[in-house]
Motif scaffolding. Sequence first.
Motif, PDB file in Angstrom:
ATOM      1  N   VAL A 155       2.348  12.108   0.190  1.00  0.00           N
ATOM      2  CA  VAL A 155       1.597  11.109   0.944  1.00  0.00           C
ATOM      3  C   VAL A 155       2.492  10.532   2.022  1.00  0.00           C
ATOM      4  N   GLY A 156       1.866  10.138   3.125  1.00  0.00           N
ATOM      5  CA  GLY A 156       2.564   9.493   4.223  1.00  0.00           C
ATOM      6  C   GLY A 156       1.706   8.366   4.759  1.00  0.00           C
ATOM      7  N   PRO A 157       2.105   7.766   5.850  1.00  0.00           N
ATOM      8  CA  PRO A 157       1.325   6.666   6.403  1.00  0.00           C
ATOM      9  C   PRO A 157      -0.086   7.058   6.823  1.00  0.00           C
ATOM     10  N   GLU A 158      -0.305   8.355   7.110  1.00  0.00           N
ATOM     11  CA  GLU A 158      -1.597   8.771   7.646  1.00  0.00           C
ATOM     12  C   GLU A 158      -2.503   9.465   6.651  1.00  0.00           C
ATOM     13  N   GLU A 159      -1.941  10.195   5.701  1.00  0.00           N
ATOM     14  CA  GLU A 159      -2.790  11.004   4.838  1.00  0.00           C
ATOM     15  C   GLU A 159      -2.101  11.326   3.528  1.00  0.00           C
ATOM     16  N   LEU A 160      -2.909  11.646   2.527  1.00  0.00           N
ATOM     17  CA  LEU A 160      -2.448  12.241   1.280  1.00  0.00           C
ATOM     18  C   LEU A 160      -2.798  13.717   1.349  1.00  0.00           C
ATOM     19  N   ARG A 161      -1.825  14.559   1.043  1.00  0.00           N
ATOM     20  CA  ARG A 161      -2.035  16.008   1.155  1.00  0.00           C
ATOM     21  C   ARG A 161      -1.684  16.676  -0.161  1.00  0.00           C
ATOM     22  N   HIS A 169       0.839  -1.203   0.000  1.00  0.00           N
ATOM     23  CA  HIS A 169       0.000   0.000   0.000  1.00  0.00           C
ATOM     24  C   HIS A 169       0.871   1.248   0.000  1.00  0.00           C
ATOM     25  N   THR A 170       1.923   1.261   0.807  1.00  0.00           N
ATOM     26  CA  THR A 170       2.806   2.427   0.882  1.00  0.00           C
ATOM     27  C   THR A 170       3.409   2.735  -0.475  1.00  0.00           C
ATOM     28  N   ALA A 171       3.864   1.708  -1.182  1.00  0.00           N
ATOM     29  CA  ALA A 171       4.474   1.913  -2.494  1.00  0.00           C
ATOM     30  C   ALA A 171       3.456   2.420  -3.506  1.00  0.00           C
ATOM     31  N   ALA A 172       2.263   1.822  -3.517  1.00  0.00           N
ATOM     32  CA  ALA A 172       1.229   2.263  -4.450  1.00  0.00           C
ATOM     33  C   ALA A 172       0.782   3.688  -4.149  1.00  0.00           C
ATOM     34  N   ALA A 173       0.685   4.027  -2.869  1.00  0.00           N
ATOM     35  CA  ALA A 173       0.270   5.373  -2.488  1.00  0.00           C
ATOM     36  C   ALA A 173       1.284   6.412  -2.943  1.00  0.00           C
ATOM     37  N   GLU A 174       2.572   6.107  -2.808  1.00  0.00           N
ATOM     38  CA  GLU A 174       3.601   7.036  -3.269  1.00  0.00           C
ATOM     39  C   GLU A 174       3.528   7.226  -4.771  1.00  0.00           C
ATOM     40  N   LEU A 175       3.323   6.154  -5.498  1.00  0.00           N
ATOM     41  CA  LEU A 175       3.239   6.264  -6.951  1.00  0.00           C
ATOM     42  C   LEU A 175       1.989   7.034  -7.367  1.00  0.00           C
ATOM     43  N   ALA A 177      19.509  12.066   8.660  1.00  0.00           N
ATOM     44  CA  ALA A 177      18.373  12.452   9.504  1.00  0.00           C
ATOM     45  C   ALA A 177      17.157  11.575   9.213  1.00  0.00           C
ATOM     46  N   ARG A 178      16.908  11.263   7.943  1.00  0.00           N
ATOM     47  CA  ARG A 178      15.776  10.409   7.588  1.00  0.00           C
ATOM     48  C   ARG A 178      16.008   8.976   8.052  1.00  0.00           C
ATOM     49  N   THR A 179      17.260   8.515   7.927  1.00  0.00           N
ATOM     50  CA  THR A 179      17.584   7.164   8.369  1.00  0.00           C
ATOM     51  C   THR A 179      17.394   7.029   9.881  1.00  0.00           C
ATOM     52  N   ALA A 180      17.801   8.055  10.624  1.00  0.00           N
ATOM     53  CA  ALA A 180      17.653   8.020  12.081  1.00  0.00           C
ATOM     54  C   ALA A 180      16.181   7.993  12.480  1.00  0.00           C
ATOM     55  N   ALA A 225       2.910   3.031  10.582  1.00  0.00           N
ATOM     56  CA  ALA A 225       3.524   4.341  10.819  1.00  0.00           C
ATOM     57  C   ALA A 225       5.007   4.345  10.511  1.00  0.00           C
ATOM     58  N   THR A 226       5.637   3.178  10.527  1.00  0.00           N
ATOM     59  CA  THR A 226       7.080   3.114  10.278  1.00  0.00           C
ATOM     60  C   THR A 226       7.418   3.197   8.801  1.00  0.00           C
ATOM     61  N   ARG A 227       6.416   3.119   7.934  1.00  0.00           N
ATOM     62  CA  ARG A 227       6.675   3.076   6.486  1.00  0.00           C
ATOM     63  C   ARG A 227       6.498   4.460   5.866  1.00  0.00           C
ATOM     64  N   GLU A 228       7.315   5.387   6.278  1.00  0.00           N
ATOM     65  CA  GLU A 228       7.210   6.737   5.719  1.00  0.00           C
ATOM     66  C   GLU A 228       7.777   6.812   4.309  1.00  0.00           C
ATOM     67  N   THR A 229       8.672   5.901   3.966  1.00  0.00           N
ATOM     68  CA  THR A 229       9.244   5.829   2.622  1.00  0.00           C
ATOM     69  C   THR A 229       9.224   4.381   2.164  1.00  0.00           C
ATOM     70  N   PRO A 230       8.669   4.090   0.986  1.00  0.00           N
ATOM     71  CA  PRO A 230       8.638   2.699   0.515  1.00  0.00           C
ATOM     72  C   PRO A 230      10.011   2.259   0.023  1.00  0.00           C
ATOM     73  N   THR A 231      10.221   0.967  -0.052  1.00  0.00           N
ATOM     74  CA  THR A 231      11.463   0.443  -0.599  1.00  0.00           C
ATOM     75  C   THR A 231      11.399   0.470  -2.125  1.00  0.00           C
ATOM     76  N   THR A 232      12.568   0.510  -2.755  1.00  0.00           N
ATOM     77  CA  THR A 232      12.606   0.591  -4.212  1.00  0.00           C
ATOM     78  C   THR A 232      12.030  -0.665  -4.864  1.00  0.00           C
ATOM     79  N   ASP A 233      12.233  -1.831  -4.258  1.00  0.00           N
ATOM     80  CA  ASP A 233      11.700  -3.049  -4.864  1.00  0.00           C
ATOM     81  C   ASP A 233      10.176  -3.066  -4.831  1.00  0.00           C
ATOM     82  N   ARG A 234       9.574  -2.522  -3.759  1.00  0.00           N
ATOM     83  CA  ARG A 234       8.109  -2.448  -3.705  1.00  0.00           C
ATOM     84  C   ARG A 234       7.575  -1.495  -4.774  1.00  0.00           C
TER      85      ARG A 234
END
Length: 437
Positions: free
Chosen positions: A99-105, A61-67, A155-158, A172-181
């Motif tokens: 988009v993030g884990p909570e909302e699309l803005r 879902h995170t990957a599709a939402a980002e796309l 900073a993003r990695t931390a 909530a931990t999936r703020e950025t999807p992985t490239t393979d997804r």
Amino acid sequence: MNPGSTGAMLPPLAPPRPAPPLEVVDTVLPTGLRVVAARRATAPVVQLRLGVPFGGSTARHTAAAELLACTLLTGGAGGGRTAVDDELAAVGGSLKAVVGPEELRITGQVLAEGLPRLLAVLADCLTGAGYEPATLEAERERLLHRIRLTESMPARTARAALLRRCFGDHPATRETPTTDRVAAVDRDEVAELHRTRLVPRGSALILVGDVHPTRVVEESAITLGGWSARLRAVGMAPLPAPAHRGEPAQAVPVAGSRQCEARLAAPSLVRTDPGYPALVLADQVFGGYFSSRLVQRLREREGRIYTGQSVIEQRTGSALGTVQFASAPRHATAAVDGTLAELAAISGDRPPTAEEIAAARGYALGIQALVRSTQKGLADSLYGPVLAGLPADWADRIADRLRAVPDDEVRAAAVAHLRPEAYTAVLLGPPAQADTD
């Protein structure tokens, strides 16, 4: 006294003048979209914010939402991103979707006379986005490049490491999807996500600027009337209590890193909690601005950090008190220890003083007034509370409570919520980094 002056002292600051009443219309359209329009005619510009709850339970879902967010504003007629940007530029406008884990803005601005065109373009994207293969692939490549760039940012990695340590595999931990997804998502998934999740019911539109609120709400109802669905927007699942509280900071080695990034988080209070205003002031005293205890100790007196800050993050149904700072590797462990020591002091034998509380109160109220004096700041301050279902005057209510909250309640909030054992911590930096001080 100013250097070189003849002895005259500057007069005391005058009390702040109350802000003029805000002319605002707050209504829900037949489609279920909440629209808040506010007049702030300081410039012939209108700020737009559209928020759609956009929670999901899977990494896919995170990957599709980002796309989806990357491709949504490329237009519904196949013209592409350039055609949409050119059309908006002709009326001094722009639109951006994130988009993030909570909302699309969706964030936008436009010259006031161009608002009808901006709304028409937005409606076209919301109702007619086709996600054509060529456009989707072009946006996928841009997204993959941006993800790789993000992964290189300490900073993003931390932050990602802190969220995983606190919440495991929660969405909530999936703020950025992985490239393979992202590479695996196909057009049908993105289109289905648009159909079932990008819906007006439960969403909120904020318009701020040189507008007549009643008129602009009516115009929005007509232009966006075709964006409709029986489904309701889906929010993110509530956060569980953070794990690993009170444990030593987790070391996260990053090869090639030249500095350390520390992140700490603890359960906090949602903005509707009666104790929230008191905790805001306690957190300000601890680390909310440059004169805070955290910055004065670790940066000004000890020279262990470059900069640092604590904030209260509002999340779906919960809140997090977070602390962050960057430091040289040789100072990192001592800086974490110093942070915990300051938390122990403010919640223990050195509670906030009357002077500290007064300074924090003045800062918090001053920053809020300054931010809300601009069209952009007012739109941003309305966005979070309105999307959460709160009244449009929520910021004013919080300001009134900040002015009135007794000092003893601020001290009690520090005792209850700023205890070091409540925090989960991570420390990102070079492998086998050590504190030599």
